[in-house]
Design a protein around this motif. Structure first.
Motif, short mmCIF file in Angstrom:
data_model
loop_
_atom_site.label_atom_id
_atom_site.label_comp_id
_atom_site.label_asym_id
_atom_site.label_seq_id
_atom_site.Cartn_x
_atom_site.Cartn_y
_atom_site.Cartn_z
N VAL A 45 -49.90 -65.89 28.65
CA VAL A 45 -50.66 -64.69 28.97
C VAL A 45 -51.47 -64.28 27.74
O VAL A 45 -50.92 -64.16 26.64
N ARG A 46 -52.77 -64.07 27.93
CA ARG A 46 -53.61 -63.55 26.84
C ARG A 46 -53.58 -62.03 26.94
O ARG A 46 -53.85 -61.45 27.98
N VAL A 47 -53.20 -61.39 25.84
CA VAL A 47 -53.22 -59.93 25.77
C VAL A 47 -54.27 -59.51 24.75
O VAL A 47 -54.48 -60.18 23.74
N VAL A 48 -54.97 -58.42 25.05
CA VAL A 48 -56.01 -57.91 24.16
C VAL A 48 -55.86 -56.40 24.06
O VAL A 48 -55.50 -55.73 25.03
N ASN A 49 -56.12 -55.90 22.87
CA ASN A 49 -56.06 -54.46 22.63
C ASN A 49 -57.46 -53.99 22.25
O ASN A 49 -57.84 -54.00 21.08
N PRO A 50 -58.26 -53.54 23.23
CA PRO A 50 -59.63 -53.12 22.93
C PRO A 50 -59.72 -51.70 22.35
O PRO A 50 -60.82 -51.24 22.06
N SER A 51 -58.59 -51.04 22.18
CA SER A 51 -58.60 -49.67 21.70
C SER A 51 -58.71 -49.61 20.17
O SER A 51 -58.72 -50.63 19.50
N ALA A 52 -58.76 -48.41 19.64
CA ALA A 52 -58.84 -48.19 18.19
C ALA A 52 -57.47 -47.96 17.57
O ALA A 52 -57.37 -47.69 16.37
N SER A 53 -56.40 -48.10 18.35
CA SER A 53 -55.04 -47.87 17.86
C SER A 53 -54.21 -49.14 18.00
O SER A 53 -54.47 -49.97 18.87
N ASN A 54 -53.21 -49.28 17.14
CA ASN A 54 -52.26 -50.38 17.24
C ASN A 54 -51.18 -50.02 18.26
O ASN A 54 -50.75 -48.86 18.31
N TYR A 55 -50.72 -51.01 19.05
CA TYR A 55 -49.69 -50.75 20.04
C TYR A 55 -48.65 -51.86 20.03
O TYR A 55 -48.98 -53.02 19.84
N VAL A 56 -47.39 -51.48 20.29
CA VAL A 56 -46.31 -52.45 20.39
C VAL A 56 -46.37 -53.10 21.78
O VAL A 56 -46.53 -52.42 22.79
N VAL A 57 -46.23 -54.42 21.79
CA VAL A 57 -46.16 -55.21 23.02
C VAL A 57 -44.76 -55.82 23.06
O VAL A 57 -44.27 -56.30 22.04
N ILE A 72 -44.06 -58.76 30.54
CA ILE A 72 -44.72 -58.19 29.36
C ILE A 72 -45.10 -56.76 29.66
O ILE A 72 -45.62 -56.46 30.74
N PHE A 73 -44.85 -55.87 28.70
CA PHE A 73 -45.31 -54.48 28.80
C PHE A 73 -45.73 -54.00 27.43
O PHE A 73 -45.48 -54.65 26.42
N ALA A 74 -46.41 -52.87 27.38
CA ALA A 74 -46.92 -52.33 26.12
C ALA A 74 -46.58 -50.86 26.00
O ALA A 74 -46.14 -50.21 26.95
N ALA A 75 -46.81 -50.31 24.81
CA ALA A 75 -46.58 -48.89 24.56
C ALA A 75 -47.71 -48.03 25.11
O ALA A 75 -47.59 -46.81 25.17
N ASN A 76 -48.81 -48.67 25.53
CA ASN A 76 -49.95 -47.93 26.06
C ASN A 76 -50.71 -48.84 27.03
O ASN A 76 -50.87 -50.03 26.76
N ILE A 130 -36.59 -59.38 24.88
CA ILE A 130 -36.56 -60.67 24.19
C ILE A 130 -37.18 -60.51 22.81
O ILE A 130 -36.68 -61.04 21.83
N GLY A 131 -38.29 -59.76 22.72
CA GLY A 131 -38.95 -59.56 21.44
C GLY A 131 -40.12 -58.59 21.57
O GLY A 131 -40.59 -58.30 22.67
N THR A 132 -40.56 -58.10 20.42
CA THR A 132 -41.68 -57.17 20.36
C THR A 132 -42.57 -57.53 19.18
O THR A 132 -42.12 -58.17 18.23
N PHE A 133 -43.82 -57.10 19.24
CA PHE A 133 -44.73 -57.23 18.11
C PHE A 133 -45.82 -56.17 18.22
O PHE A 133 -46.05 -55.62 19.30
N THR A 134 -46.47 -55.89 17.13
CA THR A 134 -47.58 -54.93 17.12
C THR A 134 -48.88 -55.69 17.32
O THR A 134 -49.19 -56.61 16.56
N LEU A 135 -49.63 -55.29 18.34
CA LEU A 135 -50.95 -55.85 18.59
C LEU A 135 -51.95 -54.87 17.99
O LEU A 135 -52.10 -53.75 18.48
N LEU A 139 -51.45 -53.64 31.00
CA LEU A 139 -50.02 -53.86 30.94
C LEU A 139 -49.30 -52.59 31.35
O LEU A 139 -49.77 -51.48 31.08
N GLY A 140 -48.16 -52.75 32.01
CA GLY A 140 -47.32 -51.61 32.33
C GLY A 140 -46.81 -50.98 31.05
O GLY A 140 -46.81 -51.60 29.98
#
Length: 87
Positions: free
Chosen positions: A28-40, A71-75, A50-55, A12-13
């Motif tokens: 869209v399926r989003v996945v966070n394979p990292s060890a940290s939580n990120y806002v999408v 869709i974009f993310a914090a990382n 429109i909206g945000t959530f923590t993945l 994600l950008g």
């Protein structure tokens, strides 16, 4: 639930204005394979949020959105792919 993959997975950008509409997909399926939580975040084509959530780390979700919404993310560790559903 079975999903039908409709494209190639991509990072994600990061930040507003850098999102993707994933080929005008409505799911869209989003996945966070990292060890940290990120806002999408989901924004419209005019870059209004429109909206945000923590993945959470290691989790995935399916986001339903308007075809031109992005869709974009914090990382860039967060990945996404357009999907459909099958029986």
């Amino acid at each position: 639930m079975a999903i039908k993959v409709l494209g190639s997975q991509a990072a994600l950008g990061v930040g507003t204005g850098n999102g993707s509409n994933f080929g005008n997909a409505s799911a869209v399926r989003v996945v966070n394979p990292s060890a940290s939580n990120y806002v999408v975040s989901v924004e419209d084509s005019g870059n209004s949020i429109i909206g945000t959530f923590t993945l959470c780390a290691g989790e995935s979700e399916i986001i339903y959105k308007g075809t031109t919404d992005e869709i974009f993310a914090a990382n860039a560790a967060v990945l996404g792919v357009a999907v459909g559903f099958t029986h």
